[in-house]
Design a protein around this motif. Structure first.
Motif, PDB file in Angstrom:
ATOM      1  N   THR A 211      40.693  42.298  38.059  1.00 43.15           N
ATOM      2  CA  THR A 211      40.854  41.065  37.281  1.00 43.15           C
ATOM      3  C   THR A 211      41.201  39.893  38.189  1.00 43.15           C
ATOM      4  O   THR A 211      40.691  38.788  38.029  1.00 43.15           O
ATOM      5  N   GLY A 212      42.083  40.141  39.169  1.00 49.28           N
ATOM      6  CA  GLY A 212      42.450  39.084  40.104  1.00 49.28           C
ATOM      7  C   GLY A 212      41.277  38.580  40.897  1.00 49.28           C
ATOM      8  O   GLY A 212      41.121  37.367  41.117  1.00 49.28           O
ATOM      9  N   VAL A 213      40.404  39.496  41.346  1.00 48.54           N
ATOM     10  CA  VAL A 213      39.211  39.081  42.089  1.00 48.54           C
ATOM     11  C   VAL A 213      38.287  38.246  41.206  1.00 48.54           C
ATOM     12  O   VAL A 213      37.761  37.211  41.624  1.00 48.54           O
ATOM     13  N   ILE A 214      38.088  38.679  39.965  1.00 47.29           N
ATOM     14  CA  ILE A 214      37.218  37.938  39.054  1.00 47.29           C
ATOM     15  C   ILE A 214      37.771  36.542  38.793  1.00 47.29           C
ATOM     16  O   ILE A 214      37.033  35.542  38.790  1.00 47.29           O
TER      17      ILE A 214
ATOM     18  N   PRO B 149      39.995  37.375  48.909  1.00 42.74           N
ATOM     19  CA  PRO B 149      40.241  38.329  47.828  1.00 42.74           C
ATOM     20  C   PRO B 149      39.250  39.484  47.786  1.00 42.74           C
ATOM     21  O   PRO B 149      39.570  40.552  47.263  1.00 42.74           O
ATOM     22  N   LEU B 150      38.060  39.301  48.343  1.00 45.89           N
ATOM     23  CA  LEU B 150      37.051  40.350  48.278  1.00 45.89           C
ATOM     24  C   LEU B 150      37.369  41.529  49.197  1.00 45.89           C
ATOM     25  O   LEU B 150      36.735  42.579  49.088  1.00 45.89           O
ATOM     26  N   ILE B 151      38.348  41.371  50.096  1.00 41.68           N
ATOM     27  CA  ILE B 151      38.814  42.501  50.894  1.00 41.68           C
ATOM     28  C   ILE B 151      39.346  43.600  49.976  1.00 41.68           C
ATOM     29  O   ILE B 151      39.427  44.771  50.353  1.00 41.68           O
TER      30      ILE B 151
ATOM     31  N   LEU C  49      47.969  38.503  40.148  1.00 44.86           N
ATOM     32  CA  LEU C  49      47.312  39.687  39.596  1.00 44.86           C
ATOM     33  C   LEU C  49      47.016  40.700  40.705  1.00 44.86           C
ATOM     34  O   LEU C  49      47.235  41.898  40.547  1.00 44.86           O
ATOM     35  N   ILE C  50      46.491  40.203  41.836  1.00 48.73           N
ATOM     36  CA  ILE C  50      46.196  41.090  42.955  1.00 48.73           C
ATOM     37  C   ILE C  50      47.479  41.723  43.485  1.00 48.73           C
ATOM     38  O   ILE C  50      47.538  42.929  43.743  1.00 48.73           O
TER      39      ILE C  50
END
Length: 318
Positions: free
Chosen positions: A299-302, A265-267, A131-132
Motif C-alpha cells: 500500500t505504501g508503494v502504491i 520505495p520500489l526497493i 505505511l512502509i
C-alpha cells in the motif's frame, strides 16, 4: 511510469535471492560468497561485452571510474556486509535493518535531489513512508518472535555490518540513478555490462585475498571452492546472472524512467521477494502479522507512486 515499475519489480524479484543465498551455504564466509558472486558476474559480462563493444567504447574514463566506484561500494562491499550480517544475526534481524532501505532511500533522495528532479511534498510523502515503515515493523516483529539466540559480540558485529550495508545501498541506487538520468543516450544494459567488466578484476583480487586469509585462519576449510563446491559454484552462477547482471539491467531501465525519489520505495520489492523466498526455503506459510506487514508495504508503494512531483526549481524560475 508503468514500464519503470515493472522493471523495478523484475529487479526486486531477482535481488530477493541474495537473502537466501547465505542461508543455503551458511558454512561459507560472507567475504568468499561476495567474491564468488562477483567473479561469476564478471565472467558472465565478458561475452556480453564483446557483443556490446561498440557502445562500451563510447564510455569515457570518467564513466569507467564511476562504474568502478559503484562496483566497489554497491556490489562487493554491500554483499560482503549483508552476507556476513545474516550469518551473525540471523536473517530476521538483518532483514529488519536492510528493510529500512525504502524509507532511507526515499528521504535521502528527496533531501539531495528534490530541487533538481522535482520534490515530493513531505506532507504527501509522509503517509507512504509511514505505511512502509509500519509494514517493515510488522514483518520483522513477526520474524523476531522466532529469532535464534545469539552471543553479544557476534550480534553487535552483525548489526554493524547490516548498518554499513544499508549505507552502501543507500548510496548505490541514488548515485547509479543519477548517472543514468544524466546519460539518457547510454543503454542501461551497456551500463550493467560495464559494471560487470570492472567487477571481474576486483572480485578476482578479493577472491585471492580471502582464500589466503582462510588458508591461514581456517586451515580445515577446503580451498578454493569450499566443502560443497558443486552447490557453491551453481549458487554463485545463478546469483551472478540473475541478481548482478540481469537484475542490475532491469533496475537501470527503471532508473531511466522514474524520478530518483520514486525509485527509493520500489526497493521494497526486493524485501518482499526475499521474505517470500525465505518462507519457501523454510517450507512454511507466513504468519498473520507478516501478511499485514506485506499489505502495508504494498500500500505504501502504491501511495508513493501516485504522488505527483512538484515542479523543478528551475522550471518555476523560468
Amino acid at each position: 511510469m508503468f514500464a519503470g515499475v515493472l522493471f523495478a519489480l523484475a529487479a526486486g524479484l531477482m535481488w530477493g535471492l541474495i537473502f537466501v543465498g547465505p542461508e543455503i551455504v551458511p558454512d561459507y564466509p560472507g567475504a568468499l560468497q561476495s567474491a564468488g558472486r562477483y567473479v561469476a558476474f564478471g565472467l558472465i559480462a565478458l561475452p556480453l561485452a564483446w557483443f556490446d563493444r561498440r557502445r562500451l567504447r563510447q564510455l569515457s574514463k570518467a564513466d569507467w571510474a564511476e562504474a568502478t566506484r559503484l562496483t566497489l561500494i554497491g556490489n562487493l562491499l554491500y554483499y560482503w556486509c549483508l552476507a556476513s550480517a545474516i550469518q551473525r544475526t540471523g536473517a530476521p534481524v538483518s532483514t529488519m535493518i536492510i528493510g529500512t532501505l525504502p524509507v532511507v532511500i526515499s528521504v535521502s533522495a528527496n533531501l539531495l535531489y528534490g530541487r533538481e528532479e522535482g520534490r515530493l511534498a513531505w506532507r504527501s510523502l509522509a503517509p507512504a513512508l509511514l505505511l512502509i515503515a509500519a509494514g517493515l515493523v510488522c514483518v520483522n516483529a513477526a520474524e523476531l518472535r522466532n529469532a535464534p539466540s545469539f552471543d553479544g559480540w557476534r550480534y553487535c558485529t552483525g548489526i554493524a555490518l547490516a548498518v554499513v550495508a544499508v549505507a552502501c545501498w543507500t548510496w548505490y541506487p541514488l548515485r547509479n540513478a543519477r548517472w543514468l538520468r544524466a546519460n539518457p543516450d547510454k543503454k542501461p544494459a551497456t551500463w550493467a555490462t560495464a559494471q560487470g567488466i570492472v567487477t571481474l578484476p576486483l572480485a578476482l583480487i578479493a577472491w585471492l585475498l580471502v582464500t589466503i586469509m582462510l588458508g591461514s585462519q581456517q586451515p580445515d576449510f577446503v580451498l578454493p571452492f569450499g566443502p560443497r563446491p558443486e552447490l557453491f559454484l551453481s549458487l554463485m552462477l545463478v546469483i551472478g546472472l540473475l541478481c548482478s547482471w540481469l537484475g542490475t539491467r532491469c533496475w537501470n531501465e527503471a532508473c531511466q524512467r522514474l524520478p530518483t525519489v520514486i525509485v527509493g520505495p520500489l526497493i521494497v520489492f526486493e524485501i518482499l521477494a526475499g521474505l517470500a523466498y525465505s518462507f519457501m526455503l523454510r517450507q512454511s506459510w507466513p504468519p498473520l502479522l507478516t501478511l499485514c506487514g506485506i499489505g502495508c508495504l504494498l500500500t505504501g508503494v502504491i501511495v508513493a507512486m501516485r504522488i505527483k512531483p512538484q515542479p523543478k526549481i528551475g522550471a518555476i524560475n523560468n
